[in-house]
Design a protein around this motif. Structure first.
Motif, PDB file in Angstrom:
ATOM      1  N   PRO A   6       1.758   3.120  -0.777  1.00  0.00           N
ATOM      2  CA  PRO A   6       2.707   2.133  -0.253  1.00  0.00           C
ATOM      3  C   PRO A   6       2.185   0.707  -0.444  1.00  0.00           C
ATOM      4  N   ALA A   7       3.118  -0.235  -0.469  1.00  0.00           N
ATOM      5  CA  ALA A   7       2.757  -1.651  -0.541  1.00  0.00           C
ATOM      6  C   ALA A   7       2.029  -2.043   0.741  1.00  0.00           C
ATOM      7  N   THR A   8       1.091  -2.960   0.616  1.00  0.00           N
ATOM      8  CA  THR A   8       0.340  -3.478   1.757  1.00  0.00           C
ATOM      9  C   THR A   8       0.308  -4.999   1.690  1.00  0.00           C
ATOM     10  N   LEU A   9       0.023  -5.611   2.810  1.00  0.00           N
ATOM     11  CA  LEU A   9      -0.172  -7.062   2.809  1.00  0.00           C
ATOM     12  C   LEU A   9      -1.389  -7.427   1.969  1.00  0.00           C
ATOM     13  N   GLU A  10      -2.436  -6.644   2.086  1.00  0.00           N
ATOM     14  CA  GLU A  10      -3.665  -6.903   1.335  1.00  0.00           C
ATOM     15  C   GLU A  10      -3.381  -7.005  -0.157  1.00  0.00           C
ATOM     16  N   ARG A  33       3.456  -6.262  11.897  1.00  0.00           N
ATOM     17  CA  ARG A  33       4.876  -5.866  11.831  1.00  0.00           C
ATOM     18  C   ARG A  33       5.408  -5.947  10.409  1.00  0.00           C
ATOM     19  N   LEU A  34       4.999  -6.972   9.673  1.00  0.00           N
ATOM     20  CA  LEU A  34       5.429  -7.098   8.285  1.00  0.00           C
ATOM     21  C   LEU A  34       4.770  -6.008   7.435  1.00  0.00           C
ATOM     22  N   GLU A  35       3.525  -5.711   7.704  1.00  0.00           N
ATOM     23  CA  GLU A  35       2.817  -4.634   6.993  1.00  0.00           C
ATOM     24  C   GLU A  35       3.587  -3.316   7.144  1.00  0.00           C
ATOM     25  N   GLN A  36       4.025  -3.016   8.356  1.00  0.00           N
ATOM     26  CA  GLN A  36       4.797  -1.787   8.592  1.00  0.00           C
ATOM     27  C   GLN A  36       6.091  -1.794   7.778  1.00  0.00           C
ATOM     28  N   ARG A  37       6.762  -2.930   7.708  1.00  0.00           N
ATOM     29  CA  ARG A  37       8.029  -3.033   6.977  1.00  0.00           C
ATOM     30  C   ARG A  37       7.810  -2.813   5.479  1.00  0.00           C
ATOM     31  N   LEU A  38       6.652  -3.258   4.967  1.00  0.00           N
ATOM     32  CA  LEU A  38       6.362  -3.141   3.540  1.00  0.00           C
ATOM     33  C   LEU A  38       6.035  -1.716   3.106  1.00  0.00           C
ATOM     34  N   ARG A  39       5.654  -0.869   4.039  1.00  0.00           N
ATOM     35  CA  ARG A  39       5.246   0.504   3.696  1.00  0.00           C
ATOM     36  C   ARG A  39       6.339   1.322   3.028  1.00  0.00           C
ATOM     37  N   ASP A  88       4.064 -16.906  12.865  1.00  0.00           N
ATOM     38  CA  ASP A  88       4.785 -15.848  13.588  1.00  0.00           C
ATOM     39  C   ASP A  88       6.273 -15.894  13.249  1.00  0.00           C
ATOM     40  N   ASP A  89       6.822 -17.098  13.169  1.00  0.00           N
ATOM     41  CA  ASP A  89       8.222 -17.291  12.821  1.00  0.00           C
ATOM     42  C   ASP A  89       8.513 -16.744  11.415  1.00  0.00           C
ATOM     43  N   LEU A  90       7.634 -17.050  10.463  1.00  0.00           N
ATOM     44  CA  LEU A  90       7.792 -16.545   9.099  1.00  0.00           C
ATOM     45  C   LEU A  90       7.742 -15.028   9.057  1.00  0.00           C
ATOM     46  N   ARG A  91       6.778 -14.445   9.758  1.00  0.00           N
ATOM     47  CA  ARG A  91       6.640 -12.987   9.799  1.00  0.00           C
ATOM     48  C   ARG A  91       7.911 -12.334  10.309  1.00  0.00           C
ATOM     49  N   ASP A  92       8.415 -12.833  11.431  1.00  0.00           N
ATOM     50  CA  ASP A  92       9.610 -12.241  12.034  1.00  0.00           C
ATOM     51  C   ASP A  92      10.835 -12.403  11.134  1.00  0.00           C
ATOM     52  N   ASP A  93      10.971 -13.569  10.506  1.00  0.00           N
ATOM     53  CA  ASP A  93      12.101 -13.797   9.611  1.00  0.00           C
ATOM     54  C   ASP A  93      12.002 -12.905   8.375  1.00  0.00           C
ATOM     55  N   ALA A  94      10.794 -12.732   7.843  1.00  0.00           N
ATOM     56  CA  ALA A  94      10.600 -11.868   6.678  1.00  0.00           C
ATOM     57  C   ALA A  94      10.965 -10.423   7.009  1.00  0.00           C
ATOM     58  N   ARG A  96      13.056  -9.399   9.269  1.00  0.00           N
ATOM     59  CA  ARG A  96      14.515  -9.350   9.410  1.00  0.00           C
ATOM     60  C   ARG A  96      15.206  -9.354   8.051  1.00  0.00           C
ATOM     61  N   GLN A  97      14.795 -10.260   7.173  1.00  0.00           N
ATOM     62  CA  GLN A  97      15.429 -10.359   5.859  1.00  0.00           C
ATOM     63  C   GLN A  97      15.231  -9.090   5.024  1.00  0.00           C
ATOM     64  N   ILE A  98      14.033  -8.541   5.054  1.00  0.00           N
ATOM     65  CA  ILE A  98      13.756  -7.321   4.289  1.00  0.00           C
ATOM     66  C   ILE A  98      14.559  -6.152   4.844  1.00  0.00           C
ATOM     67  N   THR A  99      14.621  -6.039   6.168  1.00  0.00           N
ATOM     68  CA  THR A  99      15.408  -4.973   6.793  1.00  0.00           C
ATOM     69  C   THR A  99      16.879  -5.108   6.434  1.00  0.00           C
ATOM     70  N   ASP A 100      17.406  -6.329   6.509  1.00  0.00           N
ATOM     71  CA  ASP A 100      18.809  -6.565   6.154  1.00  0.00           C
ATOM     72  C   ASP A 100      19.077  -6.204   4.691  1.00  0.00           C
ATOM     73  N   ALA A 101      18.172  -6.586   3.797  1.00  0.00           N
ATOM     74  CA  ALA A 101      18.345  -6.292   2.371  1.00  0.00           C
ATOM     75  C   ALA A 101      18.325  -4.792   2.116  1.00  0.00           C
TER      76      ALA A 101
END
Length: 118
Positions: A6-10, A33-39, A88-94, A96-101
């Motif tokens: 899976p994709a990772t932040l690293e 939270r973003l790491e989990q979304r990228l998996r 934190d704002d960027l993480r949360d927005d990212a 949301r945007q990835i989930t919406d997409a």
């Protein structure tokens, strides 16, 4: 079943203008939270570029460019003056945007089945 990792932040995050390399580990640690979304994506499918302009000023602007194979480019922007709050704002927005997409890309029939399962 694919043995792709899976994709990772690293593996996906690149620091752009305004950030020092030594800040990377702390950002990754705070963006769980973003790491989990990228998996849900494969390694190499995601590219994230984080930058900040006019850091530590009233006109600070933090930007996260998001590129995921098969999806339109996304951009999260924060103008919060406190850098920690902006990140934190960027993480949360990212997230949301990835989930919406992903939800828009998922066939409606599959979405309906998932929403009605217990």
């Amino acid at each position: 079943m694919s043995d792709q990792r899976p994709a990772t932040l690293e593996g996906s995050l690149r620091l752009g203008d305004g950030f020092a390399p030594e800040e990377r580990a702390e950002i990754i640690a705070d963006w769980g939270r973003l790491e989990q979304r990228l998996r849900s994506f494969r390694e190499g499918q995601v590219e994230l570029v984080l930058s900040v302009k006019e850091r530590d000023t009233a006109s600070q602007r933090a930007v996260l460019d998001i590129r995921i194979d098969g999806f339109a480019p996304m951009v999260a922007v924060s103008t919060l003056r406190d850098l920690r709050a902006a990140l934190d704002d960027l993480r949360d927005d990212a997230v949301r945007q990835i989930t919406d997409a992903k939800n828009r890309a998922e066939p409606a029939r599959n979405r309906q089945l998932r929403e009605t399962e217990p």
